[in-house]
Design a protein around this motif. Structure first.
Motif, PDB file in Angstrom:
ATOM      1  N   ILE A   1       5.745 100.466 166.326  1.00  0.00           N
ATOM      2  CA  ILE A   1       7.189 100.701 166.485  1.00  0.00           C
ATOM      3  C   ILE A   1       7.978  99.518 165.927  1.00  0.00           C
ATOM      4  N   LEU A   2       7.529  98.320 166.221  1.00  0.00           N
ATOM      5  CA  LEU A   2       8.208  97.125 165.731  1.00  0.00           C
ATOM      6  C   LEU A   2       8.249  97.102 164.206  1.00  0.00           C
ATOM      7  N   ILE A   3       7.110  97.305 163.581  1.00  0.00           N
ATOM      8  CA  ILE A   3       7.058  97.297 162.113  1.00  0.00           C
ATOM      9  C   ILE A   3       7.888  98.437 161.539  1.00  0.00           C
ATOM     10  N   GLY A   4       7.783  99.611 162.157  1.00  0.00           N
ATOM     11  CA  GLY A   4       8.501 100.774 161.671  1.00  0.00           C
ATOM     12  C   GLY A   4      10.004 100.585 161.685  1.00  0.00           C
ATOM     13  N   VAL A   5      10.539 100.033 162.773  1.00  0.00           N
ATOM     14  CA  VAL A   5      11.981  99.808 162.883  1.00  0.00           C
ATOM     15  C   VAL A   5      12.451  98.856 161.787  1.00  0.00           C
ATOM     16  N   ILE A   6      11.747  97.764 161.626  1.00  0.00           N
ATOM     17  CA  ILE A   6      12.138  96.768 160.630  1.00  0.00           C
ATOM     18  C   ILE A   6      12.090  97.359 159.227  1.00  0.00           C
ATOM     19  N   ALA A   7      11.022  98.083 158.911  1.00  0.00           N
ATOM     20  CA  ALA A   7      10.864  98.653 157.574  1.00  0.00           C
ATOM     21  C   ALA A   7      11.953  99.667 157.258  1.00  0.00           C
TER      22      ALA A   7
ATOM     23  N   TYR B   1       9.514  98.569 141.904  1.00  0.00           N
ATOM     24  CA  TYR B   1      10.355  98.261 143.055  1.00  0.00           C
ATOM     25  C   TYR B   1      10.780  99.531 143.778  1.00  0.00           C
ATOM     26  N   ARG B   2      11.083 100.583 143.020  1.00  0.00           N
ATOM     27  CA  ARG B   2      11.432 101.854 143.651  1.00  0.00           C
ATOM     28  C   ARG B   2      10.262 102.385 144.469  1.00  0.00           C
ATOM     29  N   VAL B   3       9.057 102.279 143.916  1.00  0.00           N
ATOM     30  CA  VAL B   3       7.862 102.723 144.625  1.00  0.00           C
ATOM     31  C   VAL B   3       7.658 101.895 145.893  1.00  0.00           C
ATOM     32  N   CYS B   4       7.857 100.579 145.789  1.00  0.00           N
ATOM     33  CA  CYS B   4       7.679  99.695 146.950  1.00  0.00           C
ATOM     34  C   CYS B   4       8.619 100.086 148.085  1.00  0.00           C
ATOM     35  N   TYR B   5       9.899 100.272 147.751  1.00  0.00           N
ATOM     36  CA  TYR B   5      10.863 100.639 148.786  1.00  0.00           C
ATOM     37  C   TYR B   5      10.580 102.031 149.337  1.00  0.00           C
TER      38      TYR B   5
ATOM     39  N   PHE C   1       9.566 102.771 153.242  1.00  0.00           N
ATOM     40  CA  PHE C   1      10.330 103.674 154.101  1.00  0.00           C
ATOM     41  C   PHE C   1       9.440 104.746 154.719  1.00  0.00           C
ATOM     42  N   VAL C   2       8.584 105.370 153.898  1.00  0.00           N
ATOM     43  CA  VAL C   2       7.691 106.423 154.395  1.00  0.00           C
ATOM     44  C   VAL C   2       6.750 105.874 155.452  1.00  0.00           C
ATOM     45  N   VAL C   3       6.182 104.730 155.164  1.00  0.00           N
ATOM     46  CA  VAL C   3       5.257 104.114 156.112  1.00  0.00           C
ATOM     47  C   VAL C   3       5.985 103.725 157.391  1.00  0.00           C
ATOM     48  N   GLY C   4       7.223 103.233 157.258  1.00  0.00           N
ATOM     49  CA  GLY C   4       8.003 102.898 158.443  1.00  0.00           C
ATOM     50  C   GLY C   4       8.216 104.099 159.341  1.00  0.00           C
ATOM     51  N   LEU C   5       8.564 105.245 158.742  1.00  0.00           N
ATOM     52  CA  LEU C   5       8.732 106.475 159.522  1.00  0.00           C
ATOM     53  C   LEU C   5       7.426 106.892 160.185  1.00  0.00           C
ATOM     54  N   LYS C   6       6.325 106.780 159.437  1.00  0.00           N
ATOM     55  CA  LYS C   6       5.017 107.176 159.978  1.00  0.00           C
ATOM     56  C   LYS C   6       4.634 106.283 161.153  1.00  0.00           C
TER      57      LYS C   6
END
Length: 251
Positions: free
Chosen positions: A102-108, A227-231, A235-240
């Protein structure tokens, strides 16, 4: 050694994904690896099996990006990471894997939304002791728990808009140092038993394949696309991670 076919069905793509990120393609995508392996084993066992494999990936990444790294950023990030690893080794037992997710996801997610909606991070920012120490410490802490130090480091390095090989080389150096340091607390906690080490040895040949594949894609794709791929992956990983974390906490 683990013999469950389902484990290897999860572990092989997890290692390929992590290797591709080490090779420079996909940025934060590496943080899905431990959760993916955790479908078959506990997160702590997945992290223990993965750490020796990460050391092989680090060696390949260091060779691939040799001579391409930012010394000023490394000097700032590594001391912070050491603090984070120490805090993780002392306090991780009191913080569940779900809370870490949750912590990592929120920040990402917040970081990516800020970049896309406000464009506040478009202008290049140079190295900063204050910002670098904070993100380095957070990266060390999350890396200790589930090898998820990528998002915090991305949040510090991406706004600097470094040339893509310099960016990935800096990350390669940083995580090589972090993973070597993590060997000490992992060993003291007894994570490297015979089963985990033999399983890691069987999976080891997959590691350089993933790194070289990521390195190949890095040099075939434009810097803007990287950079687009990184962001996007961040974002996807943060949601997951948010989804998995809340499901775990509420269950």
């Amino acid at each position: 050694m683990l013999v469950d076919p389902f484990f290897y069905l999860c572990a092989v793509p997890a290692i390929l994904i992590f290797g591709m990120a080490k090779g420079g393609f996909g940025g934060g995508i590496a943080v899905v690896s431990v959760p993916l392996m955790s479908l078959a084993v506990s997160p702590m066992q997945a992290a223990a099996i993965l750490l020796p494999i990460l050391l092989v990936m680090d060696a390949v990444a260091l060779w691939s990006f040799r001579g391409k790294w930012d010394k000023a950023n490394i000097k700032i990030l590594v001391p912070g990471a050491i603090v984070g690893i120490v805090l993780g080794s002392l306090g991780f037992r009191y913080l569940s894997e779900d809370m870490i997710r949750i912590l990592i996801g929120v920040i990402a997610v917040v970081f990516c939304l800020n970049y896309w909606l406000k464009k506040a991070l478009v202008d290049a920012k140079g190295p900063s002791v204050m910002r670098g120490s904070f993100w380095g410490a957070l990266a060390g802490f999350t890396s200790f728990g589930i090898h998820a130090g990528g998002p915090p480091v991305n949040m510090y390095l991406l706004p600097q808009r470094m040339e893509k090989s310099l960016l990935m080389g800096t990350m390669a150096i940083f995580f090589a140092v972090v993973n070597v340091i993590k060997l000490v607390p992992y060993s003291l906690q007894g994570s490297f038993d015979g089963t985990n080490l033999l399983t890691a040895a069987v999976l080891m040949p997959v590691a350089p394949i993933g790194v070289r594949l990521g390195f190949y894609l890095l040099h075939k794709v434009s810097e803007q696309t990287i950079y687009r791929v990184c962001y996007f992956f961040l974002f996807v990983v943060g949601l997951k991670l948010l989804f998995d974390g809340f499901v775990g906490v509420l269950s």
